[in-house]
Scaffold this active site. Structure first.
Site, PDB file in Angstrom:
ATOM      1  CG  ASP A  63      -1.699   1.196   1.462  1.00 55.88           C
ATOM      2  OD1 ASP A  63      -2.390   1.598   0.517  1.00 55.88           O
ATOM      3  OD2 ASP A  63      -1.635   1.775   2.558  1.00 55.88           O
ATOM      4  CG  ASP A  65      -1.934   7.768   0.619  1.00 55.22           C
ATOM      5  OD1 ASP A  65      -0.979   8.547   0.505  1.00 55.22           O
ATOM      6  OD2 ASP A  65      -2.889   7.745  -0.182  1.00 55.22           O
TER       7      ASP A  65
END
Length: 317
Positions: A63, A65
């Protein structure tokens, strides 16, 4: 005179297990107080198995953020790729106000340990759709994105350069799977000088008209809890990921655990979860779901140590 050597009678399997433990080098970073593991033995065995297979069998799926980027710095939240767009170069004050109202409404739902992913899904679609509609109304100019990133307080986690550089040196593909804004994400890693050729990105990309003005978002919406669909439809088709059955997965949400669902014939998956917020409420579910949980750890120390171990030449035969 007969000498008894007790260990001679030890079953071969036990001797091999002891030898395995003795020859495994330690990863001291796993002993940090911020690290939680439900089964440390399994984690170490998986890392050792991946090490023996070598870098050529490894891929990393992450991922972006609050996983590759910091969650906070000096007590202040670090902006996500959507938040970076909150700049007067790009959007007006009214849009900022509406986006913050949406954040205050939907973020508590996203991290609510009392709701299932199925319950959250339609609400996440609602949130992302409303934000994207607001952004389209602002007629954002493509040529202003770079400046907005420069002016933002976006920060990758401490040790990010070691992470990205190690992967490119070892020719290990890095798939960044983000529910953020792909155009902004690319600019963040470009400005940090780590947008290497081995980096592949699946995210929400802006669609600009011929004059460079935002008119829509491309393709299927990606939010926190539908990454499985994206993994199956996009990641599975990436040629660079083929023939790499070992996966190191990094995320900060339980929804990120499905990012490896597009990996065909995987052999070993080691999952690392960054627990950034609401630790007491979410600790139990994270420890149950991720192999390694990093509590309020703003660094890449643990992933880097694991990568260093897996890609070391020792035992790679």
């Amino acid at each position: 005179m007969i000498y008894h050597i007790p260990w001679i009678y030890t079953p071969v399997r036990t001797v091999l297990a002891i030898w395995h433990q003795l020859t495994k080098s330690e990863i001291p970073e796993l002993a940090k107080c911020s690290v939680l593991m439900r089964d440390r033995g399994r984690v170490e065995d998986t890392i050792h198995t991946m090490q023996r297979a070598g870098a050529g069998s490894l891929q990393v799926i992450s991922d972006f953020d609050m996983t590759l980027t910091r969650f906070a710095h000096n007590g202040k939240r670090v902006p996500t790729t959507h938040n970076i767009l909150d700049n007067r170069l790009l959007i007006n004050e009214d849009c900022t106000k509406k986006m913050r109202e949406l954040l205050n409404t939907y973020y508590p739902i996203e991290i609510d340990a009392g709701r299932t992913a199925e319950e959250k899904q339609p609400l996440m679609v609602e949130w992302w759709t409303k934000v994207h509609e607001l952004l389209i109304q602002q007629r954002i100019r493509k040529d202003m994105l770079s400046q907005a990133v420069k002016e933002s307080s976006a920060m990758l986690r401490d040790g990010y350069k070691v992470f990205f550089d190690c992967l490119t040196e070892q020719q290990v593909p890095l798939l960044i799977f983000s529910a953020g804004v792909g155009d902004v994400l690319e600019e963040v890693i470009r400005q940090n000088q780590v947008f290497h050729p081995n980096v592949h990105i699946i995210s929400n990309y802006m669609d600009f008209d011929q004059t460079g003005v935002l008119q829509a978002f491309k393709g299927q919406l990606i939010h926190t809890f539908n990454k499985r669909e994206g993994a199956l439809s996009h990641a599975a088709g990436l040629r660079e990921l083929q023939g790499r059955p070992n996966v190191l997965l990094l995320g900060d949400s339980l929804g990120d655990l499905t990012m490896a669902d597009g990996v065909s014939e995987h052999q070993n998956i080691l999952t690392i979860g960054f627990l950034n917020d609401q630790v007491d409420e979410r600790k139990e579910s994270y420890v149950k779901s991720f192999d390694v949980v990093l509590v309020k750890d703003e660094t890449m120390d643990v992933p880097n140590a694991i990568l260093r171990h897996i890609t070391s030449s020792r035992d790679n035969k």
